[in-house]
Design an enzyme around this catalytic site. Structure first.
Site, PDB file in Angstrom:
ATOM      1  N   ASP A 147      -0.196  -4.322  32.057  1.00  0.00           N
ATOM      2  CA  ASP A 147       0.231  -3.553  33.221  1.00  0.00           C
ATOM      3  C   ASP A 147       0.388  -4.384  34.494  1.00  0.00           C
ATOM      4  O   ASP A 147       1.413  -4.341  35.160  1.00  0.00           O
ATOM      5  CB  ASP A 147      -0.788  -2.433  33.493  1.00  0.00           C
ATOM      6  CG  ASP A 147      -0.529  -1.253  32.577  1.00  0.00           C
ATOM      7  OD1 ASP A 147       0.559  -1.213  31.975  1.00  0.00           O
ATOM      8  OD2 ASP A 147      -1.422  -0.397  32.452  1.00  0.00           O
ATOM      9  N   ASP A 178      -5.091  -2.498  24.299  1.00  0.00           N
ATOM     10  CA  ASP A 178      -5.218  -1.054  24.521  1.00  0.00           C
ATOM     11  C   ASP A 178      -3.987  -0.277  24.071  1.00  0.00           C
ATOM     12  O   ASP A 178      -4.042   0.938  23.898  1.00  0.00           O
ATOM     13  CB  ASP A 178      -5.471  -0.769  26.008  1.00  0.00           C
ATOM     14  CG  ASP A 178      -6.879  -1.155  26.423  1.00  0.00           C
ATOM     15  OD1 ASP A 178      -7.644  -1.637  25.562  1.00  0.00           O
ATOM     16  OD2 ASP A 178      -7.216  -0.993  27.604  1.00  0.00           O
ATOM     17  N   GLU A 182     -14.391   3.002  25.359  1.00  0.00           N
ATOM     18  CA  GLU A 182     -15.220   2.757  26.546  1.00  0.00           C
ATOM     19  C   GLU A 182     -14.848   3.700  27.686  1.00  0.00           C
ATOM     20  O   GLU A 182     -15.666   3.995  28.553  1.00  0.00           O
ATOM     21  CB  GLU A 182     -15.084   1.304  26.999  1.00  0.00           C
ATOM     22  CG  GLU A 182     -13.647   0.945  27.355  1.00  0.00           C
ATOM     23  CD  GLU A 182     -13.460  -0.510  27.803  1.00  0.00           C
ATOM     24  OE1 GLU A 182     -14.401  -1.108  28.334  1.00  0.00           O
ATOM     25  OE2 GLU A 182     -12.346  -1.036  27.589  1.00  0.00           O
ATOM     26  N   ARG A 222     -10.957  -8.843  21.165  1.00  0.00           N
ATOM     27  CA  ARG A 222      -9.764  -9.487  21.725  1.00  0.00           C
ATOM     28  C   ARG A 222      -9.695 -10.975  21.416  1.00  0.00           C
ATOM     29  O   ARG A 222      -8.943 -11.708  22.056  1.00  0.00           O
ATOM     30  CB  ARG A 222      -9.650  -9.221  23.222  1.00  0.00           C
ATOM     31  CG  ARG A 222     -10.809  -9.646  24.052  1.00  0.00           C
ATOM     32  CD  ARG A 222     -10.668  -9.142  25.501  1.00  0.00           C
ATOM     33  NE  ARG A 222      -9.324  -9.252  25.985  1.00  0.00           N
ATOM     34  CZ  ARG A 222      -8.642  -8.252  26.571  1.00  0.00           C
ATOM     35  NH1 ARG A 222      -9.211  -7.112  26.797  1.00  0.00           N
ATOM     36  NH2 ARG A 222      -7.418  -8.423  26.971  1.00  0.00           N
TER      37      ARG A 222
END
Lengths: 341, 341, 341, 341
Positions: D103, D127, D222, D275
């Site tokens: 993003d 994500d 989370e 990750r």
């Protein structure tokens, strides 16, 4: 102190862990200068030298292969090879040598030690046939890969009366075949230690499929051989399939089994897949412990010894004790494989 | 002969390999009747019995957990527990018992052997702290999982001055922390064997980040403790974080490190992930060999012994020799972990 | 409602996820009765039926293969096959059929739908050549396994001028070869979509090894063929190697390459290893979504359709649209493979 | 042509595949000069430039992280950031920029495109919440790791009435939780898209354990939050646990569940393990295809677009279309997760 380091023979996962340990401990603890020779003994003969420090060993633990390169080259077998080794060691002011390798490298190490060079060896071989140590670098990874392959075959049973052959490495000893056979639950293990009789193999398969099973998995070491005088041995003399090198024994078995049972037989040849890729935790730990033990030994002035794992301990074994010996799979291990088939 | 079999304590990968070996060998080789007790000693007390044959052990080699179920239940600790065990053994005409478990189960086995029951034990624990054997079932898989986690953290270094804490199992011994720390190349290993001083930890991290590193990975055994009288110990007495059970020591370390260094600190708690899933090849081989050795021992009439791996061999150790002992990580292994950090 | 379920053709990882989804959703949401037919269409013809409920699908998500069994059997190809299918469906009061399979099963589904049976199909094939859907169950796992094999070969580079051939599945389409070739960074991909010219292959290898490389990895689909009129094609007509079925094209390539380049060439044949073992997360998700979509469709009264994934959505495609079509690897994907070699 | 390349935001597995593709295709096919900026936008601002050629991208496909480094730095948020970017681009004679990120990076790309710089973006985020593309680099690997963790928990069921919580990443969208929950067969998935009611969670667990189950696995993103006005929400306002950041929601859930059910509850927090490490085949293929598409687009003169995968195709999407949008898990995917629990 100036220590030379090389990796010889075929590469295996876990070599970088040993290199890293030698450099970290050698530089960090003792302040030694560590130099690497590229491509095994060839690099020693050619004087192909590279200084090794912490920057070279960053992030190498999970990486297969060897950052030094390797080659199947035996200095004692080449013309003037030994002399060239001694010259390089003098020119480069090498105080001691650490060599990581299998049978060939260990043999070369003996010869070079005899010529007065301080040398400590670290055993590696996916075949696990180096005498004097419970395990050698690379073996655990190879077994893990072969077991994974057998697992996968076990869930695919699309057809009745199918035989799956997995060919694994092991020219003179069947360690991978026996242990992966146990771990994967193979129905049949053929290892060089026990020459097989094709007629018994076929009898076993027929009986199994007649009584309850829809398919069978055989793990075959590349060095598996028919018993002298047995059926396949005769044909082997005829050399009918002599020209096929890769997948040799499996392809032959496939033909024999299909002819004698009518069962559809498929072959998977793992080949070099067994000796590459990320090393298992065990191979990294073994490499790390061997590396530490080797640089410690070199620093103490030891020579003509090999690092060995025996039970929970890492020890040193005189090279003279292991020369010319092959560590075969013990009969009771083959018995476990057989009993659990 | 009628042999009872149970798995006690926490489950670990590789138990099914041992069960399978006992059944295959027991039924196939000796013609024994094998019966399983459900949920460990609880099943013995309750007489919860299931006959075991080849159909129960099909395809179980790659499956974690235990097909018999397990429970943390100690017959010698329960009222009338021992008597109930003896009653079941008589009612079910059990000639001998094979029990697979950790400290608690081994202790129960001693008690029951003293009461005259023939019993052979097989050690399992991911903590690897059973005395008398190089390795126990489940340890290799746990190390493999923890190493894989450290590997993954090593490639992710998005931020400068970040500290990653991986909490692994090991309440009284730091085997997983030390070996996975070596295999994964952790910068710092905290094990119960060496109580830590938070001030030294912080000094190490600060020095490392100041000199060359952008981040650090710490492997922390759940049983790691601050040295008596050291800074964190004092606060521990205050019980400031006393209510947090899971991730206890890591969460505390995170707070301490962030406060004292200003480095962003992240925690991963592997928890039960370490004790589940497909067993490694080594754990299956160990389970298989232990299972064969146990049923062989039982058949020969041995009792009050535990199967143990020592070097390349599987041997039997008297239960009396191992009672009350914890196998700690040897200092030289911790030294290797430290030297290669 | 009473829904029949079967898996046909070769088994692949992820089938159990689809079966589980059909049963969980069918029983739990709709209150249907789900019955399974054993061994694909053969079970329908033979009336080999088993009721399916929650107990049958416990713990099957990570397990390869199919709990229903499968067989390569085409009812429309067997004498009276279709009639037998219709009879069973009537006898068992089946309101609708869900069949999971590849080309053969989809073809059978069309025929049976034409005969008036309500039927919804779910595509599976590791070859990924079913038209109308982005992906079929089993493909992702096969690519993952093949990529892992290429990774391992990439770290083992013991010798100069060595060529490694990995033979993967894909008879009429080269999806596994192309995608695993991209993911693993293979130097050369041979797929059925682009018949190869051995002389160009050899030129590429020679050039590469002369300029900078010490070894090359080739991924070869089992269905790769020499271009018409090219060198190897001629010899193929001679049938010199015609008798070798397994590892056929790779063994031939090995001989050709060694003769024409002098480079040592090794072969790994993955074979059925590609279609077994734990399915990847993607294949389980795909199987689960397809299973839910199929039982939903059947409940709504849809027929003669196949579940398909298109982008992020699962949709239904008329069987008539996909009949007789093979989904080939698009040229731009082969171009990516080539560009990144 | 001179093309600048950078990776921004948190690193994920598969970035190196994209970098490699840009370099291989850019240099090999088009003869461009490719220069990399270190540590994301920070490197652009600082003029921290490194030329990229074939030697830099050797063996990077299976390696997690990014060879260029990355940083969470937003040029449009820093004082004079945008100006510094434009200055570097002019000084370095950059004709076009390729930026790989989530993003933040995509937002920065819009701003910089508006300022007249030619720019093509490649989406990455574990994500999976970037709008306009079916998938982003890193997501498949994260799902695979989380699924593996759930699998492991599923085989370890040592105790009755135990609840296992696995906390996965996903702050504003629950993609990992939902898909890994489906793939791993979790009993309960809590995602940000559907705020949970702790009382319903507790009711579900109690009912499940009372009726048939001995333990339950919950996958919690989370970013999962209690529904407004529900029980836990109230306590949240009290801030009782407010100070705990990592493992926040899971630790809270643990306390709540234990209090309300009496079930022993354990937490595993995967954290950054998700990750890191070797990217899956899918993430490498996605990265490779995106890299090729981006350099192709840049060469054609396109700007202010993002590469996107839609179904089987890689397409270009205008940055203006995706600005400010978050791709949430569609309700029907959450429904599949719920239906198969």
């Amino acid at each position: 102190m100036r220590v030379g380091l090389l990796t010889g023979g075929g590469d295996v996962p876990g070599l970088n862990a040993a290199i890293r340990a030698v450099v970290k401990r050698g530089v960090g603890e003792y302040g030694h200068h560590i130099v690497g020779f590229r491509n095994g003994w060839k690099g020693v003969v050619d004087g192909d030298v590279v200084p090794l420090d912490r920057t070279h060993i960053r992030n190498v633990l999970p990486v297969g292969g060897t950052l030094l390169g390797t080659a199947r080259f035996h200095p004692h077998a080449a013309d003037g090879g030994l002399d060239a080794v001694l010259t390089t060691i003098e020119n480069e002011h090498i105080d001691a040598l650490i060599c990581i390798g299998g049978d060939g490298t260990l043999h070369a190490a003996s010869k070079i030690a005899e010529a007065g060079v301080k040398i400590v060896a670290i055993p590696k071989t996916i075949d696990n046939d180096v005498w004097g140590t419970d395990s050698s670098i690379g073996f655990d990874t190879a077994v893990t890969i072969a077991t994974d392959a057998i697992d996968r075959l076990h869930t695919t049973a699309e057809s009745h009366n199918r035989v799956m052959i997995v060919e694994v490495m092991g020219r003179s000893a069947g360690w991978i075949a026996a242990t992966a056979g146990i771990a994967g639950g193979a129905e049949l293990v053929l290892a060089p230690e026990q020459p097989f009789d094709i007629e018994r193999v076929v009898r076993f398969l027929k009986h199994r499929h007649r009584s309850h099973a829809s398919f069978s998995i055989m793990v075959v070491a590349e060095g598996a051989v028919p018993a002298e005088g047995s059926a396949m041995d005769y044909e082997m003399q005829l050399g009918q399939f002599g020209q096929i090198v890769a997948g040799g024994i499996s392809e032959r078995l496939k033909v024999e089994i299909e002819e004698r049972t009518g069962f559809d037989t498929r072959v998977a040849v793992l080949g070099h897949i067994q000796r590459g890729g990320t090393p298992t935790a065990q191979d990294r730990i073994l490499g790390s412990r061997f590396g530490v033990a080797a640089i410690d030994a070199v620093t103490r002035g030891e020579t003509a010894v090999m690092t060995a794992v025996r039970g929970e301990n890492v020890e040193l074994v005189p090279l003279s004790e292991i020369a010319g010996k092959v560590k075969h799979v013990p009969t009771d291990m083959l018995e476990v494989a057989r009993a659990l088939a």
